[in-house]
Design a protein around this motif. Structure first.
Motif, short mmCIF file in Angstrom:
data_model
loop_
_atom_site.label_atom_id
_atom_site.label_comp_id
_atom_site.label_asym_id
_atom_site.label_seq_id
_atom_site.Cartn_x
_atom_site.Cartn_y
_atom_site.Cartn_z
N THR A 145 44.52 34.78 46.92
CA THR A 145 45.77 34.04 46.79
C THR A 145 45.44 32.65 46.26
OG1 THR A 145 45.66 33.40 49.13
CG2 THR A 145 47.02 35.32 48.57
N ASP A 146 46.34 32.13 45.46
CA ASP A 146 46.15 30.82 44.83
C ASP A 146 46.76 29.75 45.73
OD1 ASP A 146 45.96 28.57 43.28
OD2 ASP A 146 46.80 29.50 41.47
N GLU A 147 45.90 29.02 46.40
CA GLU A 147 46.31 27.96 47.32
C GLU A 147 45.92 26.58 46.77
OE1 GLU A 147 48.15 29.23 49.50
OE2 GLU A 147 47.41 31.29 49.53
N ARG A 148 45.67 26.50 45.46
CA ARG A 148 45.20 25.25 44.88
C ARG A 148 46.23 24.12 44.99
NH1 ARG A 148 43.46 27.15 39.11
NH2 ARG A 148 45.35 28.37 39.50
N ALA A 149 47.50 24.43 44.92
CA ALA A 149 48.52 23.37 45.00
C ALA A 149 48.54 22.70 46.37
CB ALA A 149 49.90 23.94 44.67
N THR A 150 48.21 23.44 47.43
CA THR A 150 48.26 22.87 48.78
C THR A 150 46.89 22.61 49.37
OG1 THR A 150 48.46 25.11 49.66
CG2 THR A 150 50.50 23.86 49.38
N LEU A 151 45.92 23.49 49.13
CA LEU A 151 44.59 23.36 49.74
C LEU A 151 43.51 22.94 48.75
CD1 LEU A 151 44.59 26.53 52.02
CD2 LEU A 151 45.19 24.17 52.64
N GLY A 152 43.78 23.12 47.46
CA GLY A 152 42.78 22.79 46.45
C GLY A 152 41.83 23.91 46.11
N HIS A 153 42.09 25.11 46.64
CA HIS A 153 41.20 26.24 46.38
C HIS A 153 41.93 27.57 46.61
CE1 HIS A 153 40.67 27.02 50.71
NE2 HIS A 153 40.58 25.71 50.85
N HIS A 154 41.24 28.65 46.27
CA HIS A 154 41.76 29.99 46.52
C HIS A 154 41.38 30.44 47.93
CE1 HIS A 154 41.70 29.90 42.09
NE2 HIS A 154 42.71 30.74 42.18
N VAL A 155 42.07 31.48 48.41
CA VAL A 155 41.70 32.16 49.64
C VAL A 155 41.53 33.63 49.30
CG1 VAL A 155 42.43 32.84 51.97
CG2 VAL A 155 42.88 30.50 51.16
N GLU A 156 40.38 34.18 49.65
CA GLU A 156 40.13 35.61 49.48
C GLU A 156 40.48 36.31 50.78
OE1 GLU A 156 36.63 38.79 48.20
OE2 GLU A 156 36.05 36.79 48.86
N HIS A 157 41.05 37.49 50.64
CA HIS A 157 41.35 38.38 51.77
C HIS A 157 40.59 39.65 51.48
CE1 HIS A 157 44.93 35.76 52.46
NE2 HIS A 157 44.79 35.61 51.17
N VAL A 158 39.81 40.14 52.45
CA VAL A 158 38.98 41.31 52.19
C VAL A 158 39.00 42.25 53.40
CG1 VAL A 158 36.80 40.31 53.00
CG2 VAL A 158 36.75 42.06 51.23
N TRP A 159 38.89 43.53 53.13
CA TRP A 159 38.74 44.56 54.15
C TRP A 159 37.63 45.49 53.72
CZ3 TRP A 159 38.87 49.84 53.54
CH2 TRP A 159 38.82 50.59 54.73
N TYR A 160 36.76 45.86 54.67
CA TYR A 160 35.69 46.83 54.43
C TYR A 160 35.82 47.99 55.39
CZ TYR A 160 33.29 42.87 52.20
OH TYR A 160 32.95 41.80 51.42
N SER A 161 35.45 49.17 54.92
CA SER A 161 35.29 50.29 55.84
C SER A 161 34.10 49.97 56.74
CB SER A 161 35.03 51.59 55.07
OG SER A 161 33.74 51.54 54.45
N PRO A 162 34.01 50.59 57.91
CA PRO A 162 32.85 50.33 58.78
C PRO A 162 31.51 50.62 58.08
CG PRO A 162 34.56 51.45 60.02
CD PRO A 162 35.00 51.45 58.57
N ALA A 163 31.45 51.67 57.27
CA ALA A 163 30.21 52.00 56.57
C ALA A 163 29.85 50.92 55.54
CB ALA A 163 30.32 53.36 55.89
N MET A 164 30.83 50.43 54.80
CA MET A 164 30.57 49.40 53.80
C MET A 164 30.15 48.09 54.46
SD MET A 164 30.31 48.38 50.68
CE MET A 164 31.20 49.38 49.52
N LEU A 165 30.84 47.72 55.54
CA LEU A 165 30.47 46.49 56.24
C LEU A 165 29.04 46.59 56.78
CD1 LEU A 165 31.17 43.69 57.26
CD2 LEU A 165 32.22 44.77 59.28
N ALA A 166 28.68 47.72 57.33
CA ALA A 166 27.32 47.91 57.84
C ALA A 166 26.29 47.80 56.71
CB ALA A 166 27.19 49.26 58.55
N GLN A 167 26.62 48.36 55.55
CA GLN A 167 25.72 48.29 54.41
C GLN A 167 25.54 46.85 53.94
OE1 GLN A 167 27.13 50.57 51.06
NE2 GLN A 167 25.18 50.47 50.00
N ILE A 168 26.62 46.10 53.86
CA ILE A 168 26.54 44.70 53.44
C ILE A 168 25.73 43.88 54.44
CG2 ILE A 168 27.90 42.59 53.10
CD1 ILE A 168 30.08 44.44 51.88
N LEU A 169 26.02 44.06 55.72
CA LEU A 169 25.29 43.32 56.75
C LEU A 169 23.79 43.63 56.72
CD1 LEU A 169 27.80 43.54 59.73
CD2 LEU A 169 27.27 41.52 58.35
#
Length: 177
Positions: free
Chosen positions: A137-161
């Motif tokens: 989401t584009d929050e540059r007008a209020t915060l000066g930056h973007h905000v990412e929203h992310v969801w991982y499956s349990p298997a993907m999160l375990a792999q990344i960790l």
């Protein structure tokens, strides 16, 4: 926007013009424990705009630090924060924070549905098969930056960790970072 069920702050992200040099600088000057570096171009990746990125991840004190190197002109959402014409000088610029949505995919669906896109326009989104969803989401007008929203499956999160260098190491603390 930040106070949502099943959402927690999980990441601080920077954009750079040289991911290897930025990773080395973060290790030498800030004590990062190394970076897992990879390309976002993977089988099954679906995203608006076809951005090509090199990504580096490390985890310090439970927060993921992300480095992003946009490749060519494919990713203006990321490259626009970099100055033009810096030649060989290393550039690292703050880009976004990330909120990770925990639990089943239904939690992601509810999270995205709760965003008032008139106030928080979604400017980039995508998925990796059934294992990952993301939106910026584009929050540059209020915060000066973007905000990412992310969801991982349990298997993907375990792999990344498992792949991400972490300080302190989980064995040192007895818990997953």
């Amino acid at each position: 926007m930040f106070a949502r069920p099943n959402a927690s702050h999980s990441q601080v992200a920077y954009v750079t013009n040289d991911i290897e040099a930025a990773a080395a600088m973060m290790e030498a000057q800030f004590g990062a424990p190394g970076f897992f570096i990879f390309s976002n171009v993977q089988p099954g990746m679906e995203q608006a705009g076809g951005a090509e990125l090199r990504i580096g991840l490390t985890r310090v004190g439970g927060i993921e630090i992300e480095l992003i190197e946009p490749l060519g002109g494919t990713a203006p959402l990321f490259s626009d924060v970099l100055p033009d014409g810096d030649g060989d000088s290393l550039v690292v610029r703050f880009h976004h924070v990330c909120s990770r949505i925990e639990g089943p995919i239904a939690n992601w669906d509810a999270h995205i549905a709760s965003i008032d896109t008139d106030l928080h326009p979604i400017v980039f989104s995508g998925a990796l098969g059934e294992d990952m969803r993301f939106a910026y989401t584009d929050e540059r007008a209020t915060l000066g930056h973007h905000v990412e929203h992310v969801w991982y499956s349990p298997a993907m999160l375990a792999q990344i960790l498992a792949a991400t260098p972490t300080y302190p190491a989980p064995a040192e603390t007895g818990k997953v970072q």
